[in-house]
Design an enzyme around this catalytic site. Sequence first.
Site, PDB file in Angstrom:
ATOM      1  N   TRP A  91       1.988  11.794  -5.150  1.00  0.00           N
ATOM      2  CA  TRP A  91       0.622  11.356  -4.868  1.00  0.00           C
ATOM      3  C   TRP A  91       0.129  12.289  -3.770  1.00  0.00           C
ATOM      4  O   TRP A  91       0.650  12.270  -2.649  1.00  0.00           O
ATOM      5  CB  TRP A  91       0.629   9.900  -4.410  1.00  0.00           C
ATOM      6  CG  TRP A  91      -0.724   9.303  -4.226  1.00  0.00           C
ATOM      7  CD1 TRP A  91      -1.549   8.827  -5.203  1.00  0.00           C
ATOM      8  CD2 TRP A  91      -1.402   9.088  -2.983  1.00  0.00           C
ATOM      9  NE1 TRP A  91      -2.706   8.339  -4.636  1.00  0.00           N
ATOM     10  CE2 TRP A  91      -2.638   8.476  -3.283  1.00  0.00           C
ATOM     11  CE3 TRP A  91      -1.102   9.328  -1.645  1.00  0.00           C
ATOM     12  CZ2 TRP A  91      -3.570   8.115  -2.306  1.00  0.00           C
ATOM     13  CZ3 TRP A  91      -2.025   8.978  -0.670  1.00  0.00           C
ATOM     14  CH2 TRP A  91      -3.235   8.378  -1.007  1.00  0.00           C
TER      15      TRP A  91
ATOM     16  N   ARG B 250       3.316   2.964  -8.696  1.00  0.00           N
ATOM     17  CA  ARG B 250       3.032   3.247  -7.292  1.00  0.00           C
ATOM     18  C   ARG B 250       1.840   4.180  -7.131  1.00  0.00           C
ATOM     19  O   ARG B 250       1.274   4.290  -6.054  1.00  0.00           O
ATOM     20  CB  ARG B 250       4.259   3.890  -6.631  1.00  0.00           C
ATOM     21  CG  ARG B 250       5.458   2.995  -6.569  1.00  0.00           C
ATOM     22  CD  ARG B 250       6.711   3.768  -6.231  1.00  0.00           C
ATOM     23  NE  ARG B 250       6.741   4.231  -4.849  1.00  0.00           N
ATOM     24  CZ  ARG B 250       7.250   3.538  -3.836  1.00  0.00           C
ATOM     25  NH1 ARG B 250       7.784   2.368  -4.061  1.00  0.00           N
ATOM     26  NH2 ARG B 250       7.262   4.009  -2.615  1.00  0.00           N
TER      27      ARG B 250
ATOM     28  N   GLU C 155     -12.547  -0.564  -7.040  1.00  0.00           N
ATOM     29  CA  GLU C 155     -11.326   0.242  -7.192  1.00  0.00           C
ATOM     30  C   GLU C 155     -10.980   0.542  -8.639  1.00  0.00           C
ATOM     31  O   GLU C 155     -10.433   1.595  -8.932  1.00  0.00           O
ATOM     32  CB  GLU C 155     -10.142  -0.340  -6.437  1.00  0.00           C
ATOM     33  CG  GLU C 155      -9.598  -1.633  -6.956  1.00  0.00           C
ATOM     34  CD  GLU C 155      -8.465  -2.179  -6.098  1.00  0.00           C
ATOM     35  OE1 GLU C 155      -7.657  -1.413  -5.587  1.00  0.00           O
ATOM     36  OE2 GLU C 155      -8.382  -3.411  -5.977  1.00  0.00           O
TER      37      GLU C 155
ATOM     38  N   ASN D  24       8.958  11.862   0.009  1.00  0.00           N
ATOM     39  CA  ASN D  24       7.895  10.866   0.024  1.00  0.00           C
ATOM     40  C   ASN D  24       7.490  10.691   1.479  1.00  0.00           C
ATOM     41  O   ASN D  24       8.342  10.526   2.332  1.00  0.00           O
ATOM     42  CB  ASN D  24       8.471   9.553  -0.558  1.00  0.00           C
ATOM     43  CG  ASN D  24       7.542   8.369  -0.409  1.00  0.00           C
ATOM     44  OD1 ASN D  24       6.395   8.523  -0.012  1.00  0.00           O
ATOM     45  ND2 ASN D  24       8.041   7.191  -0.735  1.00  0.00           N
ATOM     46  N   GLY D  25       6.177  10.771   1.782  1.00  0.00           N
ATOM     47  CA  GLY D  25       5.725  10.583   3.163  1.00  0.00           C
ATOM     48  C   GLY D  25       4.963  11.786   3.664  1.00  0.00           C
ATOM     49  O   GLY D  25       4.486  12.613   2.874  1.00  0.00           O
TER      50      GLY D  25
ATOM     51  N   HIS E 291     -30.440  -9.605   6.705  1.00  0.00           N
ATOM     52  CA  HIS E 291     -30.346  -8.727   7.873  1.00  0.00           C
ATOM     53  C   HIS E 291     -30.114  -7.277   7.473  1.00  0.00           C
ATOM     54  O   HIS E 291     -29.690  -6.477   8.303  1.00  0.00           O
ATOM     55  CB  HIS E 291     -29.242  -9.226   8.809  1.00  0.00           C
ATOM     56  CG  HIS E 291     -29.504 -10.604   9.322  1.00  0.00           C
ATOM     57  ND1 HIS E 291     -30.519 -10.888  10.202  1.00  0.00           N
ATOM     58  CD2 HIS E 291     -28.929 -11.792   9.027  1.00  0.00           C
ATOM     59  CE1 HIS E 291     -30.544 -12.199  10.445  1.00  0.00           C
ATOM     60  NE2 HIS E 291     -29.580 -12.766   9.740  1.00  0.00           N
TER      61      HIS E 291
ATOM     62  N   CYS F 270       4.142   8.472  -3.550  1.00  0.00           N
ATOM     63  CA  CYS F 270       5.224   9.225  -4.180  1.00  0.00           C
ATOM     64  C   CYS F 270       6.421   8.331  -4.481  1.00  0.00           C
ATOM     65  O   CYS F 270       6.676   7.357  -3.774  1.00  0.00           O
ATOM     66  CB  CYS F 270       5.692  10.325  -3.250  1.00  0.00           C
ATOM     67  SG  CYS F 270       4.387  11.410  -2.692  1.00  0.00           S
TER      68      CYS F 270
ATOM     69  N   GLU G 210     -13.235  -9.576  -1.723  1.00  0.00           N
ATOM     70  CA  GLU G 210     -12.158  -9.246  -2.658  1.00  0.00           C
ATOM     71  C   GLU G 210     -12.738  -8.899  -4.041  1.00  0.00           C
ATOM     72  O   GLU G 210     -12.273  -7.956  -4.696  1.00  0.00           O
ATOM     73  CB  GLU G 210     -11.168 -10.423  -2.737  1.00  0.00           C
ATOM     74  CG  GLU G 210     -10.010 -10.268  -3.701  1.00  0.00           C
ATOM     75  CD  GLU G 210      -9.120  -9.063  -3.447  1.00  0.00           C
ATOM     76  OE1 GLU G 210      -9.251  -8.395  -2.418  1.00  0.00           O
ATOM     77  OE2 GLU G 210      -8.291  -8.771  -4.331  1.00  0.00           O
TER      78      GLU G 210
ATOM     79  N   LYS H 137     -12.171  -5.313  -5.886  1.00  0.00           N
ATOM     80  CA  LYS H 137     -11.605  -5.194  -7.242  1.00  0.00           C
ATOM     81  C   LYS H 137     -12.515  -4.341  -8.111  1.00  0.00           C
ATOM     82  O   LYS H 137     -12.061  -3.453  -8.824  1.00  0.00           O
ATOM     83  CB  LYS H 137     -11.422  -6.568  -7.919  1.00  0.00           C
ATOM     84  CG  LYS H 137     -10.351  -7.452  -7.368  1.00  0.00           C
ATOM     85  CD  LYS H 137      -8.944  -7.050  -7.757  1.00  0.00           C
ATOM     86  CE  LYS H 137      -8.325  -6.133  -6.760  1.00  0.00           C
ATOM     87  NZ  LYS H 137      -7.658  -6.677  -5.619  1.00  0.00           N
TER      88      LYS H 137
ATOM     89  N   LYS I 150      -0.136   2.423  -5.306  1.00  0.00           N
ATOM     90  CA  LYS I 150       0.231   1.019  -5.184  1.00  0.00           C
ATOM     91  C   LYS I 150       0.885   0.725  -3.839  1.00  0.00           C
ATOM     92  O   LYS I 150       0.570  -0.247  -3.188  1.00  0.00           O
ATOM     93  CB  LYS I 150       1.186   0.655  -6.334  1.00  0.00           C
ATOM     94  CG  LYS I 150       1.606  -0.807  -6.344  1.00  0.00           C
ATOM     95  CD  LYS I 150       0.416  -1.709  -6.626  1.00  0.00           C
ATOM     96  CE  LYS I 150       0.748  -3.167  -6.549  1.00  0.00           C
ATOM     97  NZ  LYS I 150      -0.480  -3.990  -6.492  1.00  0.00           N
TER      98      LYS I 150
HETATM   99  C1  F6R Z   1      -6.285  -3.620  -3.579  1.00  0.00           C
HETATM  100  C2  F6R Z   1      -4.944  -3.390  -3.076  1.00  0.00           C
HETATM  101  C3  F6R Z   1      -4.784  -2.837  -1.716  1.00  0.00           C
HETATM  102  C4  F6R Z   1      -3.577  -3.461  -1.013  1.00  0.00           C
HETATM  103  C5  F6R Z   1      -3.320  -2.772   0.330  1.00  0.00           C
HETATM  104  C6  F6R Z   1      -2.197  -3.428   1.090  1.00  0.00           C
HETATM  105  O1  F6R Z   1      -6.263  -4.169  -4.852  1.00  0.00           O
HETATM  106  O2  F6R Z   1      -3.979  -3.625  -3.745  1.00  0.00           O
HETATM  107  O3  F6R Z   1      -5.944  -2.989  -0.943  1.00  0.00           O
HETATM  108  O4  F6R Z   1      -3.829  -4.814  -0.826  1.00  0.00           O
HETATM  109  O5  F6R Z   1      -3.017  -1.437   0.099  1.00  0.00           O
HETATM  110  O6  F6R Z   1      -1.014  -3.388   0.363  1.00  0.00           O
HETATM  111  P1  F6R Z   1       0.195  -4.357   0.692  1.00  0.00           P
HETATM  112  O7  F6R Z   1      -0.261  -5.748   0.408  1.00  0.00           O
HETATM  113  O8  F6R Z   1       1.302  -3.910  -0.200  1.00  0.00           O
HETATM  114  O9  F6R Z   1       0.501  -4.181   2.145  1.00  0.00           O
END
Ligand code: F6R
Length: 605
Positions: free
Chosen positions: A71, A27, A485, A95-96, A501, A2, A478, A482, A600
């Site tokens: 959100w 976000r 997501e 927010n929260g 395994h 949010c 990673e 990517k 985000k």
């Molecule tokens: C994936 C991604 C998330 C963040 C995670 C931690 O692309 O962006 O997995 O890495 O939510 O976020 P931060 O780094 O802001 O603590």
Amino acid sequence: MCGIVAAVAERNIVPVLIEGLKKLEYRGYDSAGVALLNPTLTRLRSVGRVAELAAQAEGQVAHHGIAHTRWATHGVPSQRNAHPHVSGGLAVVHNGIIENYAELKAELQAAGYAFSSDTDTEVVAHLISETLKTVPELFAAVQAVAKRLIGAYAIAVIREWDDCIVVTRHGAPLLLGLGEDGNYAASDASALIQVTRRMVYLEEGDVAELKRGTVRIVGADGTAAERTVHESTLSADAVELGDYAHYMQKEIFEQPQALAATLEMIGGAQSLTPNLFGVAAPEMLKDVKSVLILACGTSCHAGMVARYWIEQLAGIPCTVEIASEYRYRVSVPNPEQLVVAISQSGETADTLASVKHAKSLGMGRTLALCNVPESAIVRECALRFLTRAGPEIGVASTKAFTTQLAALFLLAATLAKQAGRLSADEEAKHLVSLRHLPVAVQKVLALEPAIKAWAGRFADKQHALFLGRGLHYPIALEGALKLKEISYIHAEGYPAGELKHGPLALVDKNMPVVSVAPNDFLLEKLKSNLKEVAARGGELYVFADADSAVDEEPGLHVLRLPEHYGLLSPVLHVVPLQLLSYHVALVKGTDVDKPRNLAKSVTVE
Ligand code: F6R
């Protein structure tokens, strides 16, 4: 997560609120709303994009209002659950998460309040209304209500005929913007640089009252508080899309500049110094005997790469823990251990809580590695290293990751030096490699057309496997994160040696297998693992180095990175995986920058 924007000013604040919400779109959100006072309450809400709310707000004029992107946590994304929530003549955005909302709701229902949403926020609105019956001043009522809320929250409240906005925060970010013609509040600075650069970061439990000409802040202890005014250096261009189609694309291509900015402080340096990590670092990084890295998601993958570096270069044991696990598990604390929290946003609730948890266990040597100055995690830690990636808007983290890697390599080399394990020759070589990184990444970006040609072959697949070994195992993780997501293709990252395994059972012609194959000492081992895949009919897509002895054959496609980069190779090898997921998502037509269900800045646990 949010986002909140609030404004009380001489000017018409409706465009400010809408523009602020647009800046917070990155976000992640599913609905948006605004409450305006002129001087009675007008509430507008919409499901979907801020642009729809902007259309509804066209022609509105107000000098006083609050706005929100939601959100969903409590209740589905819908107009009735969108903020602001109202009670009588007041409106609240939040927010929260209010953890004790069920108990408060029962109490308010017993007192006769009817609820028109499924949210925890509506509880706050009614609770303020109820409190105002005995505490008539809005500021004092919000203070009293804040004492009853359990959880993490940032809240903004307005009331009909009142000339102020009251805000409070506990465990979720909120800052104030001090303008020439009025005062503002928002979840992050990007929403407010349109009107001011003078920012005040509220502390835990602060309650603030914003009027056109004044700001009053009272701390958690109930006494008047002075908070430092920071001049934001955030660049307005940094959040503009420019010529790019998506923020993710922009951010992938910004990596050379982001790395150069992050490494600027070692630009002309002949040697490494612990001062890079803060004034107290020479003392705190001395005699470090072990390291604990805490992070989530992509940041955790950066930590996993760093573990290889720290153990190899500095000879110091290093563990990496997912913050949400560490904070709740019974662990054996080591007060001498260096705790490193890695976070792009600096606001991730689990990472923040894990640092607080480590500190509560007596672990005071804390280092924040973060992309946002003055964020909660930076403020919580004794030491800091700020990556200079600039604002990362795309939900999928890209430039934050590579800059985290650069910073972590600096940390590993610094610890190695402190431990007396780094010769002057090696130190000089590492510095040269780091300085050359931006150019090396630039060359990797030139692979985009070839990667784009591969992307079409992934778009109709249900699953994909990513393999790597050693330093590049976290890069495989990673790459898989990517892809899943942003393209919604189920993807798993595996250490290639682990394939036999279990996961080998999944391999058939419908399962693309991506492998990171740098020319390191594990290449021959990796090639044996790839043979196991080929023998089961798996289609292999291999990212090799210019000199990796891996050749194209039917079912085995190879793309070569321009140079082999030794220990820093993960910084290069992640880039084609970012580009692959971006282009697969484009073919699939998903919302690249705002993938479904994700946010985000993850300010709830
Ligand atoms: C994936 C991604 C998330 C963040 C995670 C931690 O692309 O962006 O997995 O890495 O939510 O976020 P931060 O780094 O802001 O603590």
